[in-house]
Structure formats: C-alpha cells, structure tokens
Design an enzyme around this catalytic site. Sequence first.
Site, PDB file in Angstrom:
ATOM      1  N   CYS A   1       2.722   8.256   2.028  1.00 55.10           N
ATOM      2  CA  CYS A   1       2.950   7.243   3.050  1.00 55.10           C
ATOM      3  C   CYS A   1       3.301   5.951   2.320  1.00 55.10           C
ATOM      4  O   CYS A   1       2.504   5.464   1.522  1.00 55.10           O
ATOM      5  CB  CYS A   1       1.681   7.087   3.886  1.00 55.10           C
ATOM      6  SG  CYS A   1       1.794   5.741   5.076  1.00 55.10           S
TER       7      CYS A   1
ATOM      8  N   CYS B   1       4.423  -7.795   7.818  1.00 54.94           N
ATOM      9  CA  CYS B   1       5.282  -7.316   8.905  1.00 54.94           C
ATOM     10  C   CYS B   1       5.454  -8.427   9.934  1.00 54.94           C
ATOM     11  O   CYS B   1       4.510  -9.168  10.222  1.00 54.94           O
ATOM     12  CB  CYS B   1       4.672  -6.079   9.566  1.00 54.94           C
ATOM     13  SG  CYS B   1       5.716  -5.400  10.883  1.00 54.94           S
TER      14      CYS B   1
ATOM     15  N   GLU C   1       0.819  -1.211   0.000  1.00 57.66           N
ATOM     16  CA  GLU C   1       0.000   0.000   0.000  1.00 57.66           C
ATOM     17  C   GLU C   1       0.854   1.262   0.000  1.00 57.66           C
ATOM     18  O   GLU C   1       1.857   1.344   0.703  1.00 57.66           O
ATOM     19  CB  GLU C   1      -0.894   0.003   1.235  1.00 57.66           C
ATOM     20  CG  GLU C   1      -1.861  -1.160   1.206  1.00 57.66           C
ATOM     21  CD  GLU C   1      -2.811  -1.176   2.379  1.00 57.66           C
ATOM     22  OE1 GLU C   1      -3.515  -2.174   2.534  1.00 57.66           O
ATOM     23  OE2 GLU C   1      -2.842  -0.187   3.139  1.00 57.66           O
TER      24      GLU C   1
ATOM     25  N   ASN D   1      -8.272   2.372  14.215  1.00 56.02           N
ATOM     26  CA  ASN D   1      -9.042   2.006  13.035  1.00 56.02           C
ATOM     27  C   ASN D   1      -9.412   0.542  13.205  1.00 56.02           C
ATOM     28  O   ASN D   1      -8.519  -0.299  13.228  1.00 56.02           O
ATOM     29  CB  ASN D   1      -8.129   2.105  11.808  1.00 56.02           C
ATOM     30  CG  ASN D   1      -8.607   3.136  10.836  1.00 56.02           C
ATOM     31  OD1 ASN D   1      -9.798   3.322  10.661  1.00 56.02           O
ATOM     32  ND2 ASN D   1      -7.665   3.792  10.210  1.00 56.02           N
TER      33      ASN D   1
ATOM     34  N   CYS E   1      -3.153   1.021   7.959  1.00 52.04           N
ATOM     35  CA  CYS E   1      -2.116   0.348   7.188  1.00 52.04           C
ATOM     36  C   CYS E   1      -2.447  -1.130   7.028  1.00 52.04           C
ATOM     37  O   CYS E   1      -2.877  -1.795   7.953  1.00 52.04           O
ATOM     38  CB  CYS E   1      -0.751   0.587   7.805  1.00 52.04           C
ATOM     39  SG  CYS E   1      -0.111  -0.669   8.879  1.00 52.04           S
TER      40      CYS E   1
ATOM     41  N   CYS F   1      -3.143  -4.276  14.255  1.00 51.50           N
ATOM     42  CA  CYS F   1      -2.706  -3.778  12.946  1.00 51.50           C
ATOM     43  C   CYS F   1      -2.978  -4.822  11.861  1.00 51.50           C
ATOM     44  O   CYS F   1      -2.598  -5.987  12.002  1.00 51.50           O
ATOM     45  CB  CYS F   1      -1.219  -3.443  13.016  1.00 51.50           C
ATOM     46  SG  CYS F   1      -0.471  -3.132  11.396  1.00 51.50           S
TER      47      CYS F   1
ATOM     48  N   LEU G   1       4.371   3.882  20.534  1.00 53.53           N
ATOM     49  CA  LEU G   1       4.482   3.494  21.945  1.00 53.53           C
ATOM     50  C   LEU G   1       3.240   2.716  22.422  1.00 53.53           C
ATOM     51  O   LEU G   1       3.360   1.616  22.925  1.00 53.53           O
ATOM     52  CB  LEU G   1       4.702   4.767  22.772  1.00 53.53           C
ATOM     53  CG  LEU G   1       5.211   4.601  24.186  1.00 53.53           C
ATOM     54  CD1 LEU G   1       6.533   3.855  24.226  1.00 53.53           C
ATOM     55  CD2 LEU G   1       5.392   5.984  24.845  1.00 53.53           C
TER      56      LEU G   1
ATOM     57  N   CYS H   1       1.847  -6.564  15.849  1.00 54.80           N
ATOM     58  CA  CYS H   1       0.981  -5.720  16.698  1.00 54.80           C
ATOM     59  C   CYS H   1      -0.467  -6.192  16.502  1.00 54.80           C
ATOM     60  O   CYS H   1      -0.929  -6.329  15.366  1.00 54.80           O
ATOM     61  CB  CYS H   1       1.125  -4.248  16.333  1.00 54.80           C
ATOM     62  SG  CYS H   1       2.838  -3.682  16.461  1.00 54.80           S
TER      63      CYS H   1
END
Length: 361
Positions: A110, A117, A97, A299, A342, A124, A224, A121
Amino acid sequence: MTSLHDLPYPALERALVADGLRPAHARALWQAVHREGATQLTERPDFSPPLARWAAEHTGAGGRYFLDAPTVAADTASSDGLTRKFLLRLADGQTIETVLMGYTGRSTACVSTQAGCAMGCVFCATGQMGFVRHLRAGEIVAQVLHVQRTLRARGAARLRNLVLMGMGEPLHNADAVLTALEILTDDRGAALAPGRVTISTVGVVPGILRLAEEKRAFNLAVSLHSADAAERAALVPASRRWPLAELIAACRAYGAKTGRRIFFEWTLIAGTNDSPAHAEQVAALLSGIYAHVNLIPLNPTDGFSGAATAGAAAREFQRVLRERGLPSTVRQRRGIDVAAGCGQLRAEKARAVATTLSPSQ
Ligand code: SAH
Ligand code: SF4
C-alpha cells in the site's frame, strides 16, 4: 537533476542513446533499478565498461541523474507479524507511509501518492494534516521497490498486489501516478500485473473519466462513505467540488466504457452511516453498476470523534446489501496495533516529536 526512477523505459532508452550508449545498455540499467531495486549504480560487475562509465559520471555527486532512495524513518511490525509499516523519509525530509501486508504469495503493498492530502476527509489522519506536496512518479515507484527488497530479504515471493491507498489522493496527482504505474507494470522490471493494481479515489470525477477514456486495466476503488449528498459532503468536503450525482454518473460511464467492476469503499462510522436505512440507500444508488462494496470499520484518529461500527451492525449492513443483490466484504484494517490507518503513523511521530519539544505538557 532527474530521478532515473521517474523515467519510463522509452524515456530512459532515449536518454542513454542521446549520451551515445546503446539500447542494450538501457535494458541492463532498467533491470538493475527496477528488477533488483538497486539504489546506487557504481561498482556493478554486470555493467559493461561504457555503461559503468556513464553511471559513474552521471549518477554520482554532481551528475545529471540521481536515484530515489528514501530512508526508513520508522519500521513497525504488527503483533501477528503479517504487516510491516514503513515511514519513509524523502530527499526533502517529508515523510510518507508505505505498508506491506503478508509475506506469502499473496502480499500487498500500500503506497502513498502525496505528502498529506488536500481533500480533507474529516475522519482521515492524512486529511487532517492537510496538503504538503505531490509525489513524483519516482517517489511512488521507490516505495514499491522498497517493499520488493523487504520481501526479497525474507526470501518471500515477489510482490503480488499494489493498492494506492496510502497517504494522498491518487487522482489529484494523476500524471505522476499513471507514469509510476507504467513503470511498475513494465515486464522488464517490477512487472506488476495491471489487474492486481487498485487505484483508490475519493471521487475525482475527471480522473475517473480519464481512466475510462484511456481504458486503463487497473482496478478502481471509489471511497463513497455515504449515499446522501449532504451527509457525504459533511464527511468528504471534496464532494462539494465533485457532487455525488456527478460521481455516480462518472462511475456509470466508467463501467459502460470498460466493463470493469468498481469497488466502493465505505468507512463504517457508528451512528453516522451504518444503519440498515443507509445500506438500503447505497444499494439503490449503485443499482445497475457492476459493484463490490468494501466495508471498513473506522480507525479512530485524534482529529475526529466518531467510533467504529460494531461487528454485529456491520454484518447487518452487509445482510441488507446482500438482499439487494450488492456483494460486499467487511475488511478489518490489518495491523491495527501499528496505527494502520492511512497517515496515522506520521501523525503519531509528529506527536512524539511535539511531546519531546515541550516536555512540560
Ligand atoms: N485518497 C484515496 C486513497 C487513500 S485513503 C481515497 O480516499 O480513496 C484509502 C482509504 O482509507 C479510503 O477509502 C479512505 O476513506 C480510508 N480511510 C481513511 N482514513 C480512515 C480511517 N480513519 N478509518 C477507516 N478508513 C479510513
Ligand atoms: Fe485524502 Fe483519501 Fe484521506 Fe480523504 S481519505 S483525506 S482523499 S487520503
């Protein structure tokens, strides 16, 4: 085969000189690729005959070099018309993206640094899909050039800001990222200002220390999300590898070495990390660090049940930070109607494909 987009200027110049060309040819080639965003180098009237011959021989089919030219798998605009989100398909079929925010003089790109990844997380969409592979420098550069071409097609001003906040963890792919940024900040090409580039990291401590050591003039953003080690580990599994205390020590070292402000990203999740007590905790943790906190309401994604913090609670969180002398901004993720988080566009496409493949569901 080597991508011409992978090569910083000195390497490109060496390669051309080794093939019998002159440094001036490197300049012409570089400008075509990085200033104009050319995706093929044949039939260019501005190239001198030796350069044109070299390009025909070496950048065509069977040549030693190629250009990164991702294709557009999806292109969506937000309803306010200010955000464009591209799903770009790479040569091996992977999709990543790239987002363009704003067409005015204040545009921001961006970009992604990895397909998927590895950091996991929990909230995400990219983390939920897992790690696929690192992007090469050229694949990062090509995203910016795609955005530049989009702006040019609209007659808009040159790209102003770049954030490495798309798919992937930039400091898990630091060599390729730093090479890409060397290429993109070269005055002879895309000419981005280093001070308008932001590297966002989940907290890869060796990467932060490297940026400090090398005194890189980019902005640093640290995701963080929590100021409590156990609570953070539940949201950000990577913090078991680089514990919170080590991360904050690295941030202090970065600040001392560079004198630069650090941005701290805080995804606000209702009932999880958004109480006034959480705000007190982060203010205490960051005391003495030259910091700015970016508060981003969650999100929602398919793989995580949390909800976004409501506006009033976000403002209250911000008020506590302000009282403790910590500046912050509440950021609404722009273009939420085009799946702005993302990894969400890729996840959405994958879902659409799955539905097509199994119509019975
Ligand atoms: N890997 C890097 C950069 C990419 S993520 C990093 O984690 O910093 C960019 C930012 O988007 C991070 O701050 C991340 O925490 C945030 N983010 C990811 N998914 C999100 C979601 N669903 N809602 C809100 N913010 C999210
Ligand atoms: Fe990776 Fe960043 Fe998503 Fe975490 S938030 S999984 S580090 S892309």
